[in-house]
Enzyme design. Structure first.
Site, PDB file in Angstrom:
ATOM      1  N   HIS A   1       0.811  -1.218   0.000  1.00 41.79           N
ATOM      2  CA  HIS A   1       0.000   0.000   0.000  1.00 41.79           C
ATOM      3  C   HIS A   1       0.856   1.285   0.000  1.00 41.79           C
ATOM      4  O   HIS A   1       0.713   2.149  -0.863  1.00 41.79           O
ATOM      5  CB  HIS A   1      -0.880   0.058   1.250  1.00 41.79           C
ATOM      6  CG  HIS A   1      -1.731  -1.145   1.489  1.00 41.79           C
ATOM      7  ND1 HIS A   1      -2.849  -1.420   0.751  1.00 41.79           N
ATOM      8  CD2 HIS A   1      -1.633  -2.148   2.406  1.00 41.79           C
ATOM      9  CE1 HIS A   1      -3.427  -2.517   1.209  1.00 41.79           C
ATOM     10  NE2 HIS A   1      -2.707  -2.984   2.209  1.00 41.79           N
TER      11      HIS A   1
HETATM   12  C1  BDR Z   1      -2.941   0.885   5.347  1.00 42.96           C
HETATM   13  O1  BDR Z   1      -3.150   0.492   6.703  1.00 42.96           O
HETATM   14  C2  BDR Z   1      -1.968  -0.007   7.247  1.00 42.96           C
HETATM   15  O2  BDR Z   1      -2.196  -1.256   7.810  1.00 42.96           O
HETATM   16  C3  BDR Z   1      -0.930  -0.029   6.155  1.00 42.96           C
HETATM   17  O3  BDR Z   1       0.322   0.361   6.663  1.00 42.96           O
HETATM   18  C4  BDR Z   1      -1.442   0.942   5.142  1.00 42.96           C
HETATM   19  O4  BDR Z   1      -0.978   2.247   5.391  1.00 42.96           O
HETATM   20  C5  BDR Z   1      -3.669  -0.067   4.435  1.00 42.96           C
HETATM   21  O5  BDR Z   1      -5.030  -0.091   4.751  1.00 42.96           O
END
Ligand code: BDR
Ligand code: CA
Length: 308
Positions: free
Chosen positions: A237
């Site tokens: 992500h």
């Molecule tokens: C986001 O939430 C976190 O768990 C990850 O680091 C990312 O920024 C994804 O939903």
């Protein structure tokens, strides 16, 4: 393109850790700021420092908000473990945070430099506090490239992505800044950029402190996605928000008006993008819809490998 100046606002977090390594290779990182999110602030700050220590990065890490604006703090141990960086053996952290004033650092840095990009990849608390305290920074920064939200299904609830859900009021402040200054890498985009067993094996085969540590992170992160979602590959992500600044040509964006649901019983944290054909809503955001995942993945793996 000149190397972009950024402030990376993060809550490491496995994918945040990779975003740090990538940003340090592709950007002029003026500061790393940390926020409560995947783990409590104390841990996300220690994790950012740990990544700098392992990678030999001389970057100032400033701790920020230890809780969201209005809702109670929530973390993501299922995805990232209790430490926020579960998986590989954890070395002692010797580095120390440069300050506990992330919000002031964001304000002062945005005022002192032209065209800084804010790159928040955790809950938006620090950035919202900075904008609320110093609205002038909105005109000073080059943009805000964030990882958060989704045009489509969420991950923490059916409709909400974790970073937005964790502090919806902060997110609403950021999306309401006006101008298509906000670039959004949501789940609809980040799930196109996944790492899997072959990237993990390549890092392990290379060896070296950072590639081996990241391979250990990937093992844990991938096992979680396999167990929870039945996926053999896991989305990177947070690096997407970095690449949206450094390599925008890899993306397709659509200008949309996006609002954040702050109080819905079942939709808290939903990013509602106006996709109605012919809508007259003024866009406030460039929503990322697609990415050249092969090239992006190569950039990420190359960055990790470059630390040897
Ligand atoms: C986001 O939430 C976190 O768990 C990850 O680091 C990312 O920024 C994804 O939903
Ligand atoms: Ca994150």
């Amino acid at each position: 393109m000149a190397t972009p100046k950024i402030i990376l606002d993060c809550d490491p977090g496995h994918d945040d850790a990779v975003a740090i390594l990538l940003a340090a290779r592709q950007c002029d990182v003026l500061a790393i700021t940390t926020v409560s999110g995947n783990a409590p602030l104390e841990m996300t700050t220690a994790n950012a420092l740990l990544m700098c220590q392992l990678a030999g990065l001389d970057l100032p890490v400033h701790a920020g908000a230890d809780r969201p604006l209005l809702v109670p703090a929530a973390h993501a141990p299922r995805a990232h473990g209790a430490t926020g960086l579960d998986g590989p053996p954890r070395p002692d952290v010797h580095l120390e945070a440069a300050s506990n004033d992330a919000v002031d650092v964001i304000i002062n840095t945005a005022r002192a430099h032209d065209d800084v990009w804010l790159v928040p990849v955790g809950p938006l608390t620090n950035v919202a506090l900075a904008i609320r305290q110093a609205p002038d920074i909105v005109e000073r920064v080059a943009g805000i490239s964030l990882m958060g939200g989704a045009v489509g299904p969420g991950n923490v609830t059916p409709t909400a992505e974790f970073n937005i859900w964790a502090d919806p009021h902060a997110a609403q402040i950021v999306f309401a800044t006006g101008a298509p200054l906000v670039r959004m890498a949501g789940l609809n985009l980040t799930h196109q950029l996944c790492v899997g067993p072959s990237e993990t094996a390549a890092l392990r085969a290379q060896g070296g402190i950072v590639p081996e540590f990241v391979a250990g992170l990937f093992d844990f992160y991938l096992a979680g996605y396999r167990e929870r979602a039945g996926l053999d590959a896991a989305p990177m992500h947070d690096p997407c928000a970095v690449l949206a600044v450094t390599h925008p040509e890899l993306f397709t964006f659509g200008a949309r008006h996006v609002e954040v649901e702050t109080s819905g019983d079942v939709t808290r944290g939903m990013t509602v993008a106006d996709e109605r054909p012919g809508t007259d809503a003024t866009p406030n955001c460039e929503v990322a819809y697609s990415i050249d995942a092969a090239t992006a993945l190569e950039l990420i793996v190359d960055a990790i490998r470059s630390y040897g």
